[in-house]
Scaffold this motif. Structure first.
Motif, PDB file in Angstrom:
ATOM      1  N   SER A  58     -45.230 -21.395   7.796  1.00 49.41           N
ATOM      2  CA  SER A  58     -44.266 -20.296   7.635  1.00 49.41           C
ATOM      3  C   SER A  58     -43.866 -19.814   9.018  1.00 49.41           C
ATOM      4  CB  SER A  58     -44.904 -19.119   6.889  1.00 49.41           C
ATOM      5  OG  SER A  58     -45.058 -19.437   5.557  1.00 49.41           O
ATOM      6  N   TYR A  68     -38.568 -21.784  -5.876  1.00 50.01           N
ATOM      7  CA  TYR A  68     -38.969 -21.545  -7.274  1.00 50.01           C
ATOM      8  C   TYR A  68     -38.007 -22.283  -8.209  1.00 50.01           C
ATOM      9  CZ  TYR A  68     -41.527 -17.435  -5.438  1.00 50.01           C
ATOM     10  OH  TYR A  68     -42.355 -16.605  -4.741  1.00 50.01           O
ATOM     11  N   ARG A 108     -48.536 -22.881  -2.599  1.00 50.81           N
ATOM     12  CA  ARG A 108     -48.050 -22.908  -1.218  1.00 50.81           C
ATOM     13  C   ARG A 108     -49.163 -22.476  -0.243  1.00 50.81           C
ATOM     14  NH1 ARG A 108     -47.008 -17.964   1.705  1.00 50.81           N
ATOM     15  NH2 ARG A 108     -46.879 -18.782   3.785  1.00 50.81           N
ATOM     16  N   GLN A 109     -49.997 -21.522  -0.693  1.00 49.68           N
ATOM     17  CA  GLN A 109     -51.119 -21.106   0.169  1.00 49.68           C
ATOM     18  C   GLN A 109     -52.094 -22.260   0.371  1.00 49.68           C
ATOM     19  OE1 GLN A 109     -52.982 -17.610  -1.412  1.00 49.68           O
ATOM     20  NE2 GLN A 109     -51.256 -16.331  -0.843  1.00 49.68           N
ATOM     21  N   ARG A 128     -46.596 -19.716  -5.393  1.00 47.10           N
ATOM     22  CA  ARG A 128     -47.058 -19.072  -4.146  1.00 47.10           C
ATOM     23  C   ARG A 128     -48.503 -19.475  -3.866  1.00 47.10           C
ATOM     24  NH1 ARG A 128     -44.190 -14.733  -6.220  1.00 47.10           N
ATOM     25  NH2 ARG A 128     -46.060 -13.728  -7.032  1.00 47.10           N
ATOM     26  N   TRP A 129     -49.281 -19.526  -4.942  1.00 49.63           N
ATOM     27  CA  TRP A 129     -50.691 -19.882  -4.785  1.00 49.63           C
ATOM     28  C   TRP A 129     -50.793 -21.331  -4.264  1.00 49.63           C
ATOM     29  CZ3 TRP A 129     -54.324 -23.315  -6.494  1.00 49.63           C
ATOM     30  CH2 TRP A 129     -55.655 -22.924  -6.385  1.00 49.63           C
ATOM     31  N   PRO A 167     -38.586 -18.965  -0.510  1.00 43.75           N
ATOM     32  CA  PRO A 167     -39.334 -19.006  -1.763  1.00 43.75           C
ATOM     33  C   PRO A 167     -38.408 -18.996  -2.972  1.00 43.75           C
ATOM     34  CG  PRO A 167     -40.334 -17.421  -0.261  1.00 43.75           C
ATOM     35  CD  PRO A 167     -39.090 -17.923   0.400  1.00 43.75           C
ATOM     36  N   GLU A 169     -43.939 -18.130 -10.635  1.00 43.73           N
ATOM     37  CA  GLU A 169     -43.724 -17.883  -9.209  1.00 43.73           C
ATOM     38  C   GLU A 169     -45.054 -17.602  -8.506  1.00 43.73           C
ATOM     39  OE1 GLU A 169     -40.690 -14.900  -8.764  1.00 43.73           O
ATOM     40  OE2 GLU A 169     -39.214 -16.121  -9.845  1.00 43.73           O
ATOM     41  N   ARG A 170     -45.949 -16.909  -9.211  1.00 42.82           N
ATOM     42  CA  ARG A 170     -47.259 -16.642  -8.617  1.00 42.82           C
ATOM     43  C   ARG A 170     -48.011 -17.969  -8.393  1.00 42.82           C
ATOM     44  NH1 ARG A 170     -51.770 -14.595 -12.350  1.00 42.82           N
ATOM     45  NH2 ARG A 170     -51.284 -16.710 -12.925  1.00 42.82           N
ATOM     46  N   TRP A 175     -40.335 -20.985   4.321  1.00 40.55           N
ATOM     47  CA  TRP A 175     -41.367 -22.021   4.181  1.00 40.55           C
ATOM     48  C   TRP A 175     -40.832 -23.310   4.784  1.00 40.55           C
ATOM     49  CZ3 TRP A 175     -42.784 -21.421  -1.755  1.00 40.55           C
ATOM     50  CH2 TRP A 175     -43.353 -20.156  -1.943  1.00 40.55           C
TER      51      TRP A 175
END
Ligand SMILES: C[S@@+](CC[C@H](N)C(=O)[O-])C[C@H]1O[C@@H](n2cnc3c(N)ncnc32)[C@H](O)[C@@H]1O
Length: 401
Positions: free
Chosen positions: A78, A29, A67-68, A64-65, A25, A60-61, A84
């Motif tokens: 993962s 980023y 990526r989900q 991550r979101w 991650p 970064e949030r 990742w």
């Protein structure tokens, strides 16, 4: 300006691909922020405090979101905590445009090559803007090879109807569409599919589009196919002619056959001299036909050999490991059609542009152009035909093998 989460998906996938398909991650980023050219402020912005009074890095949030979401779509996996990795589907996604994605691959002073699906792109065009929509869609069955799944005859007709009615409001009042649509055989049988008949029936019953003319491209290098019926059983002929359906809602759409005059075979004075007799016995009047008009009026038949594109283009594909487009039309045909229906400075759009033959013809003829395709690989390869381009280098670096 805040980057939306949707806009993060492609940079995220391409950052992973750039890092060999597996990364952490932290590295991602930075790579995504670099790719998007974020300012320090955008990169470091904090979220509002949560219930526990804690703030987080907003960018970064969002990554991550995203990526989900990508994980839910099967694009990223993962294999272990803090790692990742890009799935096969993720790799494919990088090369085939999906819904909602419109990315400029390169620009020239005259035009823009966009990586997107036409279904997405159509909404981005202004109304009353396009002078000519010129395209050669995949034929039924061939669509399987491309991005749309295996479309049968009926679905092909619906796909074409959606394309035509989607672009209809984007056309100028004097605009027209030219569709190079091939005849094909019913799979497994020596009879023709009727997708063109059905398309024309639906056009006359459901729209105001009418056929202005049908041009016929005589492909002088066409092979004997389908092999079974033409070469093996010898019960059919070489399908060497492809129609180009010229349609518009306006019967008097822009058109000028003087733009495509053909070289006289003999000087006009020698062809039908005053009072001369035609081969059928018809006596010519003493005026008109013996005048020199700078060339003869073009017939609907246009002959040109098929092409794999210029040598320098094929060599560049090889060097970069990019695929050769399987259905390149001759540039001469594109030029002929564009000259017939537009003037210099007009806007030509090809929504299924493949190796960008339409764009190349527009550059030569000083027409503006917007060309798009759902395959990034085809567009990336075709960029070599435009030495004066300004390209999206971060996208290309990420996708080139
Ligand atoms: C017959 S080829 C066009 C060839 C082009 N005239 C040339 O000379 O290279 C059709 C193209 O349509 C593209 N395509 C298929 N479905 C599409 C869609 N929904 N949106 C955009 N492009 C699409 C394919 O990727 C393919 O390159």
């Amino acid at each position: 300006m805040r980057i939306s989460r949707k806009q993060l998906l492609l940079p995220l996938i391409s950052a992973l691909s750039k890092d060999g398909g597996v990364s952490t991650p932290k590295k991602i980023y930075e790579a995504v922020a670099d790719e998007l050219g974020l300012t320090h402020e955008q990169r470091k912005r904090q979220t509002k405090a949560d219930r526990n009074g804690q703030t987080h890095n907003a960018f970064e949030r969002d990554v991550r979101w995203t990526r989900q979401t990508a994980t839910r779509k099967g694009l990223i996996a993962s294999p272990e905590r803090g790692v990742w990795s890009l799935t096969d589907l993720g790799h494919d996604k990088l090369h085939n445009a999906s819904e909602g994605l419109v990315v400029t691959v390169f620009e020239t002073p005259h035009g823009q090559a966009l990586w997107t699906k036409l279904e997405t792109a159509v909404g981005h065009f202004e109304d009353n803007a396009i002078d000519l929509l010129f395209t050669s869609p995949p034929y039924p069955g061939a669509l399987k090879q491309y991005a749309n799944g295996d479309l049968d005859e009926e679905s092909w007709v619906s796909f074409m109807m959606d394309m035509i009615s989607g672009f209809a409001p984007k056309m100028r009042d004097t605009g027209s569409m030219m569709l190079n649509v091939a005849e094909t055989y019913v799979p497994g049988l020596p009879i023709k599919q009727e997708h063109l008949t059905k398309l024309r029936m639906r056009l006359v019953t459901e729209t105001r589009f009418r056929v202005l003319d049908t041009l016929y491209w005589h492909n002088t290098s066409r092979l004997a196919s389908p092999f079974r019926w033409v070469a093996q059983q010898r019960i059919r002929l070489k399908p060497s002619v492809e129609p180009v359906l010229w349609i518009s809602e306006n019967p008097y759409a822009k058109a000028n056959n003087r733009n495509v005059l053909q070289k006289y075979k003999k000087p006009p004075s020698e062809t039908y001299h005053m009072g001369g007799v035609r081969p059928g016995g018809h006596r010519m009047s003493s005026t008109g036909f013996s005048r020199d008009n700078g060339g003869s009026i073009a017939p609907v038949l246009f002959s040109a050999g098929g092409s794999a594109g210029p040598k320098y283009y094929r060599e560049a594909l090889k060097k970069e490991g990019l695929p050769q487009h399987p259905a390149i039309m001759p540039e001469a045909l594109a030029q002929h059609c564009i000259k017939l229906a537009t003037d210099p400075g007009d806007l030509v759009v090809d929504p299924m542009a493949g190796s960008l033959t339409t764009a190349r013809a527009c550059e030569t003829l000083s027409r503006d152009w917007i060309c798009l395709d759902s395959s990034l690989s085809y567009l990336a390869g075709a960029r070599h035909k435009f030495p004066e381009r300004r390209e999206n280098s971060s996208l290309l670096e990420a996708m080139l093998p």
